[in-house]
Enzyme design. Structure first.
Site, PDB file in Angstrom:
ATOM      1  N   LYS A 197       0.865  -1.177   0.000  1.00  0.00           N
ATOM      2  CA  LYS A 197       0.000   0.000   0.000  1.00  0.00           C
ATOM      3  C   LYS A 197       0.902   1.228   0.000  1.00  0.00           C
ATOM      4  O   LYS A 197       1.691   1.451   0.925  1.00  0.00           O
ATOM      5  CB  LYS A 197      -0.876  -0.006   1.260  1.00  0.00           C
ATOM      6  CG  LYS A 197      -1.762   1.200   1.467  1.00  0.00           C
ATOM      7  CD  LYS A 197      -2.705   1.487   0.331  1.00  0.00           C
ATOM      8  CE  LYS A 197      -3.643   0.350   0.050  1.00  0.00           C
ATOM      9  NZ  LYS A 197      -4.626   0.627  -1.024  1.00  0.00           N
ATOM     10  N   HIS A 333      -9.968  -7.004  -4.157  1.00  0.00           N
ATOM     11  CA  HIS A 333      -9.657  -5.940  -3.201  1.00  0.00           C
ATOM     12  C   HIS A 333     -10.110  -6.363  -1.801  1.00  0.00           C
ATOM     13  O   HIS A 333     -10.972  -7.227  -1.654  1.00  0.00           O
ATOM     14  CB  HIS A 333     -10.431  -4.706  -3.675  1.00  0.00           C
ATOM     15  CG  HIS A 333     -10.717  -3.695  -2.631  1.00  0.00           C
ATOM     16  ND1 HIS A 333     -11.871  -3.718  -1.858  1.00  0.00           N
ATOM     17  CD2 HIS A 333     -10.012  -2.627  -2.210  1.00  0.00           C
ATOM     18  CE1 HIS A 333     -11.864  -2.691  -1.030  1.00  0.00           C
ATOM     19  NE2 HIS A 333     -10.751  -2.013  -1.223  1.00  0.00           N
TER      20      HIS A 333
HETATM   21  O1  GKR Z   1      -7.024  -0.232   4.268  1.00  0.00           O
HETATM   22  O2  GKR Z   1      -6.283   1.782   4.015  1.00  0.00           O
HETATM   23  C1  GKR Z   1      -6.690   0.722   3.578  1.00  0.00           C
HETATM   24  C2  GKR Z   1      -6.766   0.585   2.089  1.00  0.00           C
HETATM   25  O3  GKR Z   1      -6.300   1.717   1.439  1.00  0.00           O
HETATM   26  C3  GKR Z   1      -8.153   0.261   1.672  1.00  0.00           C
HETATM   27  O4  GKR Z   1      -9.099   1.090   2.266  1.00  0.00           O
HETATM   28  C4  GKR Z   1      -8.352   0.252   0.206  1.00  0.00           C
HETATM   29  O5  GKR Z   1      -9.707   0.156  -0.072  1.00  0.00           O
HETATM   30  O6  GKR Z   1      -7.163  -1.801   0.274  1.00  0.00           O
HETATM   31  C5  GKR Z   1      -7.804  -0.920  -0.464  1.00  0.00           C
HETATM   32  C6  GKR Z   1      -7.272  -0.734  -1.839  1.00  0.00           C
HETATM   33  O7  GKR Z   1      -6.686  -1.632  -2.368  1.00  0.00           O
HETATM   34  O8  GKR Z   1      -7.485   0.335  -2.429  1.00  0.00           O
HETATM   35 MG    MG Z   2      -6.461  -0.669  -4.303  1.00  0.00          MG
END
Ligand code: GKR
Ligand code: MG
Length: 438
Positions: A197, A333
């Site tokens: 991420k 996702h």
């Molecule tokens: O858990 O902060 C998080 C992610 O950024 C999530 O909210 C996203 O929806 O995992 C996600 C993604 O792949 O965009």
């Molecule tokens: Mg994503």
């Protein structure tokens, strides 16, 4: 057989201070457990997004659910799956560019339908003595693979005060600590693919993180990076260029820039340089109507579905067919979740013939303390979740654990995910989500 009871449980689940372009995770993530009981004494369960919004949407369909035959999923779709006036007018941005998943008013129907559909499928599975993936046509695989989902994070394991969880992975705000986090996660779960991420540190530091991960794990572990559209087209192209080798061999670049047009421009410029790193998206493509456009513009080569907001497990199968026909890849996702959702994702993945990458899961970020599945956490072995042959989802609720999650929820001062507020409270009082940030 008829549905005689419809129960909703709002839970708070400890979560570490994970970072993304949305901000910082709060000490508790919110989830809802759905329970349907039938006149024949069967119980079907499912799990979905939490907080006031998703709960109100579920409450609103209660009169349409109670009294229904759980086998009649088509009529369920027809009565619950109708689009709202808001959606029909097409006035909203259905993408998740500006909203965290679970808070998008444009997917409220598919999100709500998914939660009910899965609980009905759990009932059907129990009625016929078969796992859900076998009820919906049979499995393409019995042990769907998931990836190591790495997050930059502050110190802390989630929860508050006496309810704080151990910080298993420690603070992780640079490339070296990310390599450590990844080693630990792979040692714990045996994942074979890696997702970072991004959209948190300066892009050069994130490029360096990916390079160090590649140096440590080699090309046998495909790599992806997802900044949730925090980059301009220019920056996205630069990152794509600098990580061309690292994101090859089964990797991808996920939602680098905002919107289908932005993604198309990134793709066009990378291709012009002879770089065909595929672009994946769960932000720009969130509904079937996005797919032909994404295909025509060549914005997205891999769709990241999510049964929780694409309309459930059967819609996930339809999506698999769509992607196959359109020549697009498919993966999944995730958001913070418990074991019930782990099994929803596993069954959905098992039932899709066309699934081209290991799926995302936040599961490593939650702990046994919060698990609501009877007998404890769903095992991930060699990066995979084994479906087995138990009927329905294959898991039951531990009602003491559900009650503990509800108690935590009752004590919380917030009822929706707000990662910006967490940033302002803990990191920078003036923090705002800016797109593009870099
Ligand atoms: O858990 O902060 C998080 C992610 O950024 C999530 O909210 C996203 O929806 O995992 C996600 C993604 O792949 O965009
Ligand atoms: Mg994503």
């Amino acid at each position: 057989m008829k549905i005689s009871e419809f129960r909703l449980h709002s839970l708070a689940v400890a979560d570490g201070p994970l970072r993304s372009s949305y901000g910082r995770h709060a000490p508790y993530a919110l989830r809802t457990i759905v329970e349907l009981k039938t006149t024949d004494g069967l119980t079907g369960i499912s799990e979905t997004y939490g907080g006031d919004g998703p709960l109100a949407a579920l409450e609103a369909v209660r009169p349409l659910v109670v009294g229904r035959d759980p086998f009649q999923l088509t009529s369920l779709w027809m009565s619950l799956g109708q689009r709202t006036e808001f959606e029909r007018q097409g006035t909203g941005d259905r993408s998740q560019t500006h909203l965290v998943p679970g808070e998008n008013p444009m997917d409220v129907h598919t999100r709500t339908l998914a939660a009910i559909e899965v609980a009905c499928l759990d009932i059907i599975g129990k009625a016929v003595g078969k796992p859900i993936c076998d009820v919906v046509g049979g499995r393409a695989r019995s042990s769907p693979p998931f990836s190591a989902y790495l997050f930059y994070k502050h110190g802390g394991g989630g929860g508050l005060g006496a309810d704080a969880r151990e910080d298993e992975y420690g603070e992780c705000l640079d490339p070296q600590s990310m390599v450590r986090q990844c080693k630990q996660m792979i040692a714990n779960y045996g994942f074979k693919e890696i997702k970072l991420k991004g959209g948190v540190l300066d892009p050069d530091a994130e490029i360096e993180t990916i390079k160090q991960l590649r140096a440590e794990f080699g090309p046998a572990y495909p790599l992806r990076i997802d900044p949730n559209c925090a980059w301009s087209v220019e920056t996205s192209v630069k990152v794509g260029r600098e990580l061309r080798e690292e994101l090859s061999d089964g990797g991808y670049l996920e939602d680098p820039a905002a919107g289908l047009d932005g993604m198309a421009e990134v793709r066009r410029r990378l291709l012009a340089e002879g770089n065909d790193t595929p672009l994946a998206s769960n932000v720009a493509t969130t509904a079937f109507e996005h797919l032909p456009v994404a295909r025509r513009l060549d914005s997205v080569q891999i769709v990241l579905s999510d049964p929780h907001y694409w309309g459930g497990i059967r819609n996930q199968q339809h999506l698999s067919k769509f992607c196959e026909v359109l020549g697009m890849g498919l993966s999944m996702h995730s958001n913070n979740h418990l074991g019930v959702s782990m099994m929803i994702m596993a069954h959905a993945s098992a039932a899709c013939p066309h699934l081209t990458y290991a799926c995302d899961t936040h599961y490593p970020w939650q702990t046994e303390v919060d698990e609501v599945v009877l007998g404890g956490r769903v095992p991930i072995v060699n990066g995979c979740v084994e479906i087995g042959d138990k009927p329905g989802l294959g898991v039951e609720l531990d009602y003491d654990q559900v009650a503990r999650g509800c108690e935590r929820y009752a004590k919380l001062p917030y009822r929706k995910r707000d990662d910006e507020a967490e940033m302002r409270q803990h990191v920078d009082p003036n923090w705002k989500r800016i797109l593009p940030r870099w």
